[in-house]
Design an enzyme around this catalytic site. Structure first.
Site, PDB file in Angstrom:
ATOM      1  N   ALA A 148      73.646  36.602  38.605  1.00 47.23           N
ATOM      2  CA  ALA A 148      74.443  35.831  37.442  1.00 47.23           C
ATOM      3  C   ALA A 148      75.536  34.582  37.903  1.00 47.23           C
ATOM      4  O   ALA A 148      76.309  35.046  38.685  1.00 47.23           O
ATOM      5  CB  ALA A 148      75.177  36.818  36.429  1.00 47.23           C
ATOM      6  N   ALA A 149      75.088  33.509  37.858  1.00 48.38           N
ATOM      7  CA  ALA A 149      75.765  32.517  38.181  1.00 48.38           C
ATOM      8  C   ALA A 149      75.475  30.994  37.505  1.00 48.38           C
ATOM      9  O   ALA A 149      74.356  31.142  37.177  1.00 48.38           O
ATOM     10  CB  ALA A 149      75.775  32.214  39.780  1.00 48.38           C
ATOM     11  N   THR A 207      73.097  30.518  48.657  1.00 47.90           N
ATOM     12  CA  THR A 207      72.564  29.395  48.845  1.00 47.90           C
ATOM     13  C   THR A 207      72.462  28.559  49.789  1.00 47.90           C
ATOM     14  O   THR A 207      73.333  28.762  50.731  1.00 47.90           O
ATOM     15  CB  THR A 207      73.158  28.486  47.696  1.00 47.90           C
ATOM     16  OG1 THR A 207      72.506  27.254  47.572  1.00 47.90           O
ATOM     17  CG2 THR A 207      74.418  28.263  47.742  1.00 47.90           C
ATOM     18  N   TYR A 258      79.971  24.171  43.676  1.00 47.01           N
ATOM     19  CA  TYR A 258      78.832  25.089  43.366  1.00 47.01           C
ATOM     20  C   TYR A 258      78.559  25.829  44.926  1.00 47.01           C
ATOM     21  O   TYR A 258      78.584  27.160  44.890  1.00 47.01           O
ATOM     22  CB  TYR A 258      77.368  24.486  43.062  1.00 47.01           C
ATOM     23  CG  TYR A 258      76.266  25.474  43.311  1.00 47.01           C
ATOM     24  CD1 TYR A 258      76.122  26.611  42.263  1.00 47.01           C
ATOM     25  CD2 TYR A 258      75.171  25.264  44.287  1.00 47.01           C
ATOM     26  CE1 TYR A 258      75.069  27.314  42.685  1.00 47.01           C
ATOM     27  CE2 TYR A 258      74.134  26.168  44.596  1.00 47.01           C
ATOM     28  CZ  TYR A 258      74.131  27.352  43.695  1.00 47.01           C
ATOM     29  OH  TYR A 258      73.209  28.035  43.828  1.00 47.01           O
ATOM     30  N   HIS A 315      65.304  20.606  38.337  1.00 48.39           N
ATOM     31  CA  HIS A 315      64.427  20.657  39.661  1.00 48.39           C
ATOM     32  C   HIS A 315      63.165  19.802  39.551  1.00 48.39           C
ATOM     33  O   HIS A 315      62.395  19.725  38.467  1.00 48.39           O
ATOM     34  CB  HIS A 315      64.192  22.308  39.787  1.00 48.39           C
ATOM     35  CG  HIS A 315      65.367  23.097  39.850  1.00 48.39           C
ATOM     36  ND1 HIS A 315      65.915  23.856  38.918  1.00 48.39           N
ATOM     37  CD2 HIS A 315      66.270  23.251  41.087  1.00 48.39           C
ATOM     38  CE1 HIS A 315      67.276  24.361  39.375  1.00 48.39           C
ATOM     39  NE2 HIS A 315      67.252  24.001  40.614  1.00 48.39           N
ATOM     40  N   ILE A 332      62.363   9.198  41.284  1.00 47.04           N
ATOM     41  CA  ILE A 332      62.348   9.716  42.598  1.00 47.04           C
ATOM     42  C   ILE A 332      63.720   9.043  43.264  1.00 47.04           C
ATOM     43  O   ILE A 332      63.668   7.805  43.471  1.00 47.04           O
ATOM     44  CB  ILE A 332      61.061   9.247  43.316  1.00 47.04           C
ATOM     45  CG1 ILE A 332      59.824   9.954  42.682  1.00 47.04           C
ATOM     46  CG2 ILE A 332      61.232   9.996  45.016  1.00 47.04           C
ATOM     47  CD1 ILE A 332      58.846  10.449  43.107  1.00 47.04           C
TER      48      ILE A 332
HETATM   49  N1  UFG Z   1      64.325  14.858  43.127  1.00 44.89           N
HETATM   50  C1  UFG Z   1      63.773  13.674  42.689  1.00 44.89           C
HETATM   51  N2  UFG Z   1      63.949  13.503  41.392  1.00 44.89           N
HETATM   52  C2  UFG Z   1      64.248  14.368  40.507  1.00 44.89           C
HETATM   53  C3  UFG Z   1      64.780  15.579  40.758  1.00 44.89           C
HETATM   54  C4  UFG Z   1      64.577  15.912  42.217  1.00 44.89           C
HETATM   55  O1  UFG Z   1      63.435  12.910  43.302  1.00 44.89           O
HETATM   56  O2  UFG Z   1      64.217  14.175  38.984  1.00 44.89           O
HETATM   57  C5  UFG Z   1      64.295  15.381  44.717  1.00 44.89           C
HETATM   58  C6  UFG Z   1      65.658  15.377  45.116  1.00 44.89           C
HETATM   59  O3  UFG Z   1      66.415  14.325  45.543  1.00 44.89           O
HETATM   60  C7  UFG Z   1      65.493  16.428  46.170  1.00 44.89           C
HETATM   61  C8  UFG Z   1      64.160  17.204  45.731  1.00 44.89           C
HETATM   62  O4  UFG Z   1      63.675  16.377  44.978  1.00 44.89           O
HETATM   63  O5  UFG Z   1      65.104  15.607  47.224  1.00 44.89           O
HETATM   64  C9  UFG Z   1      64.488  18.687  45.230  1.00 44.89           C
HETATM   65  O6  UFG Z   1      65.357  18.562  44.321  1.00 44.89           O
HETATM   66  P1  UFG Z   1      65.932  19.736  43.282  1.00 44.89           P
HETATM   67  O7  UFG Z   1      66.796  19.188  42.641  1.00 44.89           O
HETATM   68  O8  UFG Z   1      64.655  20.334  42.738  1.00 44.89           O
HETATM   69  O9  UFG Z   1      66.512  20.887  44.527  1.00 44.89           O
HETATM   70  P2  UFG Z   1      67.614  20.504  45.487  1.00 44.89           P
HETATM   71  O10 UFG Z   1      67.019  20.587  46.784  1.00 44.89           O
HETATM   72  O11 UFG Z   1      68.567  19.386  45.238  1.00 44.89           O
HETATM   73  O12 UFG Z   1      68.748  21.834  45.156  1.00 44.89           O
HETATM   74  C10 UFG Z   1      68.093  23.156  45.598  1.00 44.89           C
HETATM   75  C11 UFG Z   1      68.957  24.420  44.448  1.00 44.89           C
HETATM   76  C12 UFG Z   1      70.257  23.954  44.521  1.00 44.89           C
HETATM   77  C13 UFG Z   1      70.760  24.256  45.872  1.00 44.89           C
HETATM   78  C14 UFG Z   1      70.102  23.524  46.841  1.00 44.89           C
HETATM   79  C15 UFG Z   1      70.485  23.941  48.349  1.00 44.89           C
HETATM   80  O13 UFG Z   1      68.098  23.881  43.447  1.00 44.89           O
HETATM   81  O14 UFG Z   1      70.797  25.052  43.791  1.00 44.89           O
HETATM   82  O15 UFG Z   1      68.819  23.544  46.861  1.00 44.89           O
HETATM   83  O16 UFG Z   1      70.363  22.991  49.320  1.00 44.89           O
HETATM   84  F1  UFG Z   1      72.003  23.981  45.793  1.00 44.89           F
END
Ligand code: UFG
Length: 323
Positions: free
Chosen positions: A74-75, A117, A141, A189, A206
């Site tokens: 839970a978070a 994380t 976070y 995500h 992107i």
């Molecule tokens: N991305 C895009 N366009 C989008 C969404 C994401 O290009 O609309 C890219 C991001 O820049 C990143 C990759 O897709 O390079 C993955 O992005 P996510 O948002 O799916 O995941 P993150 O790697 O940013 O985050 C994840 C977890 C977080 C955690 C983090 C730890 O979701 O909770 O890894 O590094 F904090």
């Protein structure tokens, strides 16, 4: 079989873990306030709709159900939101965890598996990332998770409460049955947003193609949610058999660029992803890939679905039914 209490068990990773625990014979009690989780993700007789900040109610539930251990999901999880409203992240993630740990001490429950994380490492100096790398989060976070790992060390030193902190990389995919999947609101995500772009025809942005990677887009370590769930069960077994407090990366050790994920989505769905290249997103690192040796060696963890294709196939199996 042992009894386990799962907080946040109606959310994405929590619900997959509950399903896997039940399939392996565990007796599971779920606590979830349903602020972000979904009632339909959990068998109704297992669910207690309750916020973990209610220490007395939680301690009472633990005294009644006598779990051998707790798994704590839970978070709040949105990095961007945590930069705008840090107080909510510290109150919910740190305050909620402190309440949970207090209830555990009151009820005499001695083991906890904690959702941490990769964000605890911030922008690491090298990749793959070892558990021994500096802890230097770059957003509230990540900091909230570091603070809970700190609480856990003190609760072990003083109350002999042992814990495993699992530092997740990019959880992705869905249960192969299609019964559970990723449903965040708002969705941030990558994989669900790629499906959404296909379904709506509205291009996904992107976030940058000028990173120091082979195709210029960011590299991440995508791990199947069921392999992540299995890591929790191995961590539980470690603690219940007397294992010591520890921290583990949970990733496959293999990274993929954003464009590789786009291509995998196109192959699986048979459709073109509409996209535009936009500016970099604040806080994104070039590459975040786990060194997963500690988890593999200490807990004997092996991913069942290490390839991106299976992850995307399972995610699509769920997503196509839910848009
Ligand atoms: N991305 C895009 N366009 C989008 C969404 C994401 O290009 O609309 C890219 C991001 O820049 C990143 C990759 O897709 O390079 C993955 O992005 P996510 O948002 O799916 O995941 P993150 O790697 O940013 O985050 C994840 C977890 C977080 C955690 C983090 C730890 O979701 O909770 O890894 O590094 F904090």
């Amino acid at each position: 079989m042992p009894k386990v209490l799962v907080t946040g068990g109606a959310g994405y990773i929590g619900s997959h873990t509950v399903r896997l625990l039940l399939s392996q014979g565990y007796d599971v009690t779920v606590v979830d306030d349903l602020s972000h989780g979904y009632r339909h993700n959990v068998p109704p007789e297992r669910l207690n709709a309750m916020n973990i900040c209610h220490t007395a109610a939680l301690a009472e539930l633990m005294r009644q159900t006598r779990p051998a251990a707790v798994v704590h999901f839970a978070a709040f999880i949105a990095v961007g939101e945590s930069m705008r409203e840090p107080e909510r992240y510290f109150a919910n993630n740190v305050g909620g965890s402190l309440s949970l740990l207090t209830a555990m001490v009151q009820a005499g429950i001695r083991h906890i598996v904690f959702s941490s994380t990769a964000a605890v490492y911030g922008n690491p100096h090298a990749t793959p990332i070892l558990e021994t790398f500096p802890i230097q989060p770059v957003n509230p976070y990540g900091e909230s998770k570091v603070m809970v790992e700190t609480l856990l060390r003190w609760f072990d030193a003083i109350h002999h409460l042992t814990s495993v902190s699992l530092r997740y990389f990019n959880a992705a995919g869905a249960d192969p049955s299609g019964a559970l999947g990723e449903q965040h609101e708002p969705e941030t995500h990558l994989i669900p947003l790629l499906f959404r772009a296909i379904m709506t025809g509205k291009p996904i942005t992107i976030f940058g193609n000028d990173y120091n990677t082979p195709d210029g887009t960011c590299i991440r370590d995508y791990i199947h949610v069921n392999d992540l769930a299995q890591a929790h069960i191995l961590a539980l077994e470690h603690l219940m058999s007397g294992g010591a407090t520890s921290q583990f990366n949970v990733g496959t050790g293999t990274g993929h660029t954003v464009m590789e994920v786009v291509r995998a989505v196109e192959e699986v769905t048979g459709k073109k992803v509409p996209y535009t290249i936009g500016a970099r997103r604040e806080g994104d690192s070039d590459a975040l890939v786990a060194a997963s040796g500690k988890l593999r060696q200490s807990l004997k963890w092996e991913p069942r679905f290490p390839n991106l294709r299976a992850i995307v196939e399972h995610a699509w199996g769920f997503a196509k039914k839910h848009y």
